[in-house]
Design an enzyme around this catalytic site. Sequence first.
Site, mmCIF file in Angstrom:
data_model
loop_
_atom_site.group_PDB
_atom_site.id
_atom_site.type_symbol
_atom_site.label_atom_id
_atom_site.label_comp_id
_atom_site.label_asym_id
_atom_site.label_seq_id
_atom_site.Cartn_x
_atom_site.Cartn_y
_atom_site.Cartn_z
ATOM 1 N N HIS A 173 -7.448 -1.304 -7.758
ATOM 2 C CA HIS A 173 -7.341 -1.790 -6.491
ATOM 3 C C HIS A 173 -8.784 -2.457 -6.840
ATOM 4 O O HIS A 173 -9.796 -2.990 -5.948
ATOM 5 C CB HIS A 173 -6.545 -1.519 -5.506
ATOM 6 C CG HIS A 173 -7.155 -2.242 -3.944
ATOM 7 N ND1 HIS A 173 -8.736 -1.566 -4.041
ATOM 8 C CD2 HIS A 173 -7.157 -3.119 -2.926
ATOM 9 C CE1 HIS A 173 -9.610 -1.396 -2.407
ATOM 10 N NE2 HIS A 173 -8.573 -3.187 -2.487
ATOM 11 N N HIS A 209 -6.099 -5.208 1.378
ATOM 12 C CA HIS A 209 -5.994 -4.266 0.289
ATOM 13 C C HIS A 209 -4.343 -4.121 -0.537
ATOM 14 O O HIS A 209 -4.682 -3.811 -1.354
ATOM 15 C CB HIS A 209 -5.836 -3.589 1.608
ATOM 16 C CG HIS A 209 -5.804 -1.791 0.571
ATOM 17 N ND1 HIS A 209 -7.161 -1.233 -0.387
ATOM 18 C CD2 HIS A 209 -5.204 -1.065 0.895
ATOM 19 C CE1 HIS A 209 -7.126 0.027 0.000
ATOM 20 N NE2 HIS A 209 -5.242 -0.422 -0.194
ATOM 21 N N ASP A 243 0.842 -1.217 0.377
ATOM 22 C CA ASP A 243 0.191 -0.261 0.121
ATOM 23 C C ASP A 243 0.664 1.279 0.723
ATOM 24 O O ASP A 243 0.898 2.184 -0.620
ATOM 25 C CB ASP A 243 -0.950 -0.288 1.515
ATOM 26 C CG ASP A 243 -2.208 0.867 1.075
ATOM 27 O OD1 ASP A 243 -2.342 0.978 -0.256
ATOM 28 O OD2 ASP A 243 -3.056 0.648 2.264
#
Length: 362
Positions: free
Chosen positions: A257, A272, A171
């Site tokens: 994403h 994530h 991320d």
Amino acid sequence: MKKVFISPAKYIQGAGVLATIGEEVGKMGNKAFIMADKIVWGIAGELVEKSFKDAGVDYHYEEFTGEASKGEIERIANIGKDLNVDVVVGLGGGKTLDTAKAVNDALGTKIVVAPTTASTDAPTSSLSVIYSDEGVFEGYKFYNKNPDLVLVDSQIIVGAPAFLFASGMGDAMATLVEAKASQKRNATTMAGGKATLAGTAIAEKAEEILFEQGIAAYKAVEQHLVTPQVEAIIEANTLLSGLGFENGGVAAAHAVHNGFTALTGDIHHLTHGQKVAYGVLVQLVLESRSEEEILKYANFFKAIGLPTTLADIHLENASFEDLVKVGELATSEGETLQNFDPEVTATDVAYAIQAVDALTSK
């Protein structure tokens, strides 16, 4: 041209700092509304309860059921209203924290965010990612302020599975890549203005720390060790990336994403950060970056167990039409890919997803 920089009021990081949460909350209010899922509460609940009791601060615990959806936010907010709480405390992972921020917004209270993993850069931000009850991305919810306190216990962080720590690096690695692309188009950031020099510098520092110390930190976390490298990456994943993405700009990696949520199957079991990492590589392809540059990121991801191939994200059997569906959601109106290039099509995204696989499967 208006430039904007926003941040949480206070950030505390270190081994054992969760034991001070009651004292810190007591500086803000008299009754806390704590939310965490069952697993997190089983790990940290006893410590948190002791901290509140020692500080003489009243509290109520409410179990978070797992999805940052409108229904769950409304359910918990209604309970908070009935209890007349004045501080909301989110304890856990990204969806718990996003829900806590939304509940705080509904109640108009102070908010403390205490992540138990370093798996996303969500804790410091003034926004939540909202999903349907089935886990499909629905959009972003923005607030008038960032958290009043972000409290990060390094000892708790290294107790979580190492893949979550790596996910945070995936991320965070998107932060500078997306900020640069967003700023090329002079896009408005999630802070509500143009990027500041400070926001850009923080994004640059996040990537620098990731490449310099990320692999060593990951190996330490596999052994549940708190080392200087681990502390540096926790800060990069949480504070630097959080301030960097919100104040620097978001572009294609996160849009990809979000596009992945259009598909069903095992891809939903990925975190994530795992999906964002693949999105970083897709954005680099769309930017026409050199093979050498793309592989620099891909090799780093491989070293810490992040996905770089279609097989890694459980899409090796996906049809081209499936990938176009990802592209359609990623390029939809209001998505952050518009900050990258509004002329990119769903088909372009599908080809780029396949191109990453071709490059990294060698």
